[in-house]
Write a protein that holds these residues in place. Structure first.
Motif, PDB file in Angstrom:
ATOM      1  N   ALA A   1      -0.193   7.314   5.541  1.00 54.24           N
ATOM      2  CA  ALA A   1      -1.612   7.055   5.819  1.00 54.24           C
ATOM      3  C   ALA A   1      -2.439   7.814   4.793  1.00 54.24           C
ATOM      4  CB  ALA A   1      -1.962   7.495   7.232  1.00 54.24           C
ATOM      5  N   LEU A   2      -3.668   7.373   4.599  1.00 47.09           N
ATOM      6  CA  LEU A   2      -4.572   8.023   3.657  1.00 47.09           C
ATOM      7  C   LEU A   2      -5.893   8.280   4.372  1.00 47.09           C
ATOM      8  CD1 LEU A   2      -5.068   7.051  -0.055  1.00 47.09           C
ATOM      9  CD2 LEU A   2      -6.954   7.862   1.349  1.00 47.09           C
ATOM     10  N   ILE A   3      -6.278   9.543   4.443  1.00 47.17           N
ATOM     11  CA  ILE A   3      -7.537   9.939   5.059  1.00 47.17           C
ATOM     12  C   ILE A   3      -8.515  10.219   3.921  1.00 47.17           C
ATOM     13  CG2 ILE A   3      -8.671  11.516   6.663  1.00 47.17           C
ATOM     14  CD1 ILE A   3      -6.276   9.788   7.831  1.00 47.17           C
ATOM     15  N   GLY A   4      -9.558   9.416   3.823  1.00 42.84           N
ATOM     16  CA  GLY A   4     -10.507   9.505   2.709  1.00 42.84           C
ATOM     17  C   GLY A   4     -11.329  10.781   2.719  1.00 42.84           C
TER      18      GLY A   4
ATOM     19  N   VAL B   1     -10.491  -3.451   9.018  1.00 42.80           N
ATOM     20  CA  VAL B   1     -10.146  -4.634   8.232  1.00 42.80           C
ATOM     21  C   VAL B   1      -8.707  -4.477   7.761  1.00 42.80           C
ATOM     22  CG1 VAL B   1     -12.541  -5.050   7.514  1.00 42.80           C
ATOM     23  CG2 VAL B   1     -11.051  -3.648   6.070  1.00 42.80           C
ATOM     24  N   PRO B   2      -8.056  -5.571   7.384  1.00 45.10           N
ATOM     25  CA  PRO B   2      -6.670  -5.464   6.889  1.00 45.10           C
ATOM     26  C   PRO B   2      -6.583  -4.604   5.623  1.00 45.10           C
ATOM     27  CG  PRO B   2      -7.225  -7.740   7.380  1.00 45.10           C
ATOM     28  CD  PRO B   2      -8.511  -6.959   7.459  1.00 45.10           C
ATOM     29  N   LEU B   3      -5.472  -3.940   5.466  1.00 46.18           N
ATOM     30  CA  LEU B   3      -5.211  -3.142   4.268  1.00 46.18           C
ATOM     31  C   LEU B   3      -4.809  -4.091   3.149  1.00 46.18           C
ATOM     32  CD1 LEU B   3      -4.872  -0.253   3.086  1.00 46.18           C
ATOM     33  CD2 LEU B   3      -2.459  -0.430   3.714  1.00 46.18           C
ATOM     34  N   GLU B   4      -5.683  -4.221   2.147  1.00 41.40           N
ATOM     35  CA  GLU B   4      -5.390  -5.105   1.012  1.00 41.40           C
ATOM     36  C   GLU B   4      -6.183  -4.654  -0.203  1.00 41.40           C
ATOM     37  OE1 GLU B   4      -6.388  -8.833   2.818  1.00 41.40           O
ATOM     38  OE2 GLU B   4      -8.526  -8.545   2.569  1.00 41.40           O
TER      39      GLU B   4
ATOM     40  N   ALA C   1      -6.471  11.800  18.408  1.00 40.99           N
ATOM     41  CA  ALA C   1      -6.468  10.554  17.629  1.00 40.99           C
ATOM     42  C   ALA C   1      -5.078  10.342  17.028  1.00 40.99           C
ATOM     43  CB  ALA C   1      -7.513  10.603  16.518  1.00 40.99           C
ATOM     44  N   VAL C   2      -4.728   9.072  16.848  1.00 41.83           N
ATOM     45  CA  VAL C   2      -3.470   8.706  16.201  1.00 41.83           C
ATOM     46  C   VAL C   2      -3.803   7.702  15.107  1.00 41.83           C
ATOM     47  CG1 VAL C   2      -1.195   7.655  16.477  1.00 41.83           C
ATOM     48  CG2 VAL C   2      -2.128   9.091  18.304  1.00 41.83           C
ATOM     49  N   ILE C   3      -3.468   8.068  13.882  1.00 40.65           N
ATOM     50  CA  ILE C   3      -3.685   7.192  12.725  1.00 40.65           C
ATOM     51  C   ILE C   3      -2.344   6.558  12.392  1.00 40.65           C
ATOM     52  CG2 ILE C   3      -4.521   7.054  10.355  1.00 40.65           C
ATOM     53  CD1 ILE C   3      -6.595   8.114  12.494  1.00 40.65           C
ATOM     54  N   GLY C   4      -2.277   5.239  12.417  1.00 42.58           N
ATOM     55  CA  GLY C   4      -1.024   4.534  12.202  1.00 42.58           C
ATOM     56  C   GLY C   4      -0.492   4.657  10.786  1.00 42.58           C
ATOM     57  N   GLU C   5       0.775   4.334  10.631  1.00 47.25           N
ATOM     58  CA  GLU C   5       1.422   4.378   9.320  1.00 47.25           C
ATOM     59  C   GLU C   5       0.679   3.467   8.343  1.00 47.25           C
ATOM     60  OE1 GLU C   5       5.610   3.582   9.421  1.00 47.25           O
ATOM     61  OE2 GLU C   5       5.982   5.173  10.884  1.00 47.25           O
ATOM     62  N   ARG C   6       0.492   3.978   7.136  1.00 47.85           N
ATOM     63  CA  ARG C   6      -0.122   3.235   6.030  1.00 47.85           C
ATOM     64  C   ARG C   6      -1.536   2.757   6.355  1.00 47.85           C
ATOM     65  NH1 ARG C   6       2.169   1.578   1.830  1.00 47.85           N
ATOM     66  NH2 ARG C   6       1.293  -0.523   1.901  1.00 47.85           N
ATOM     67  N   ALA C   7      -2.194   3.394   7.307  1.00 51.02           N
ATOM     68  CA  ALA C   7      -3.603   3.099   7.564  1.00 51.02           C
ATOM     69  C   ALA C   7      -4.449   3.920   6.600  1.00 51.02           C
ATOM     70  CB  ALA C   7      -3.966   3.433   9.002  1.00 51.02           C
TER      71      ALA C   7
ATOM     72  N   VAL D   1      -4.354  -0.823   8.407  1.00 45.44           N
ATOM     73  CA  VAL D   1      -5.740  -1.272   8.429  1.00 45.44           C
ATOM     74  C   VAL D   1      -6.582  -0.236   7.701  1.00 45.44           C
ATOM     75  CG1 VAL D   1      -5.482  -2.494  10.632  1.00 45.44           C
ATOM     76  CG2 VAL D   1      -6.398  -0.163  10.614  1.00 45.44           C
ATOM     77  N   VAL D   2      -7.808  -0.624   7.360  1.00 43.20           N
ATOM     78  CA  VAL D   2      -8.816   0.296   6.859  1.00 43.20           C
ATOM     79  C   VAL D   2      -9.816   0.484   7.989  1.00 43.20           C
ATOM     80  CG1 VAL D   2     -10.588   0.718   5.115  1.00 43.20           C
ATOM     81  CG2 VAL D   2      -8.521  -0.558   4.494  1.00 43.20           C
ATOM     82  N   ALA D   3     -10.034   1.728   8.397  1.00 48.26           N
ATOM     83  CA  ALA D   3     -10.982   2.047   9.466  1.00 48.26           C
ATOM     84  C   ALA D   3     -12.209   2.692   8.842  1.00 48.26           C
ATOM     85  CB  ALA D   3     -10.335   2.991  10.481  1.00 48.26           C
TER      86      ALA D   3
END
Length: 172
Positions: A94-97, A141-144, A106-112, A130-132
């Protein structure tokens, strides 16, 4: 590097991890292989454990703290600059900006990806890939595109950069 024992619990750092000389680790902190903790970051595990997974990076001036549940930062995850991460779970890769806040439970999913400046409220679950965004982080939104590229490559970039800093910095 400032490592401090607290009430008999001391940080454990894998020999291949890199901790910046101005980062501070206190108490029941575990840092995995090839992980990095950058300048000015504070990881304070006085109420519960903090585990930084293998290959993960905690960037400059981030604060990680816990309550009794503890905090887990998954393998190859990135916690950007100036984040507040409190008593939560960050999934693998996951990446936290930059400047984001992740609150208790809170739980941030894999590769979110949590967007820069976003605030993930207590108990919020962010699904994988996803991107939150937002305050609170409700828009997803979807991660893309570019976001996916950051998630795909950021951990490796920081693993290489940590090795450069391990051998390339010197006090002047």
């Amino acid at each position: 590097m400032p490592l401090y024992s607290f009430e008999g619990k001391s940080p454990k750092v894998d020999p291949s991890a890199w901790i910046a000389p101005t980062a501070t680790l206190i108490g029941d902190v575990t840092v995995g292989a090839d992980a990095s903790v950058w300048y000015g970051a504070v990881i304070r595990a006085d109420f519960g454990p903090v585990v930084i997974g293998a290959g993960a990076n905690v960037q400059d001036n981030t604060v990680i703290h816990v309550n009794a549940n503890g905090c887990e930062v998954g393998e190859n995850a990135t916690i950007g600059h100036l984040c507040v991460v409190h008593d939560c779970v960050i999934g693998a890769q996951a990446l936290i900006g930059n400047g984001a806040t992740i609150q208790d439970g809170a739980v941030i999913g894999e590769r979110a990806l949590v967007a820069a400046g976003a605030m993930v409220g207590p108990g919020t679950q962010i699904p994988p890939e996803v991107v939150a965004m937002g305050v609170p982080a409700k828009r997803q939104v979807p991660l893309e595109g570019t976001s996916k590229v950051w998630v795909d490559h950021n951990a490796t970039v920081y693993q290489h950069l940590a090795r450069r800093h391990a051998t390339g910095i010197e006090e002047v």
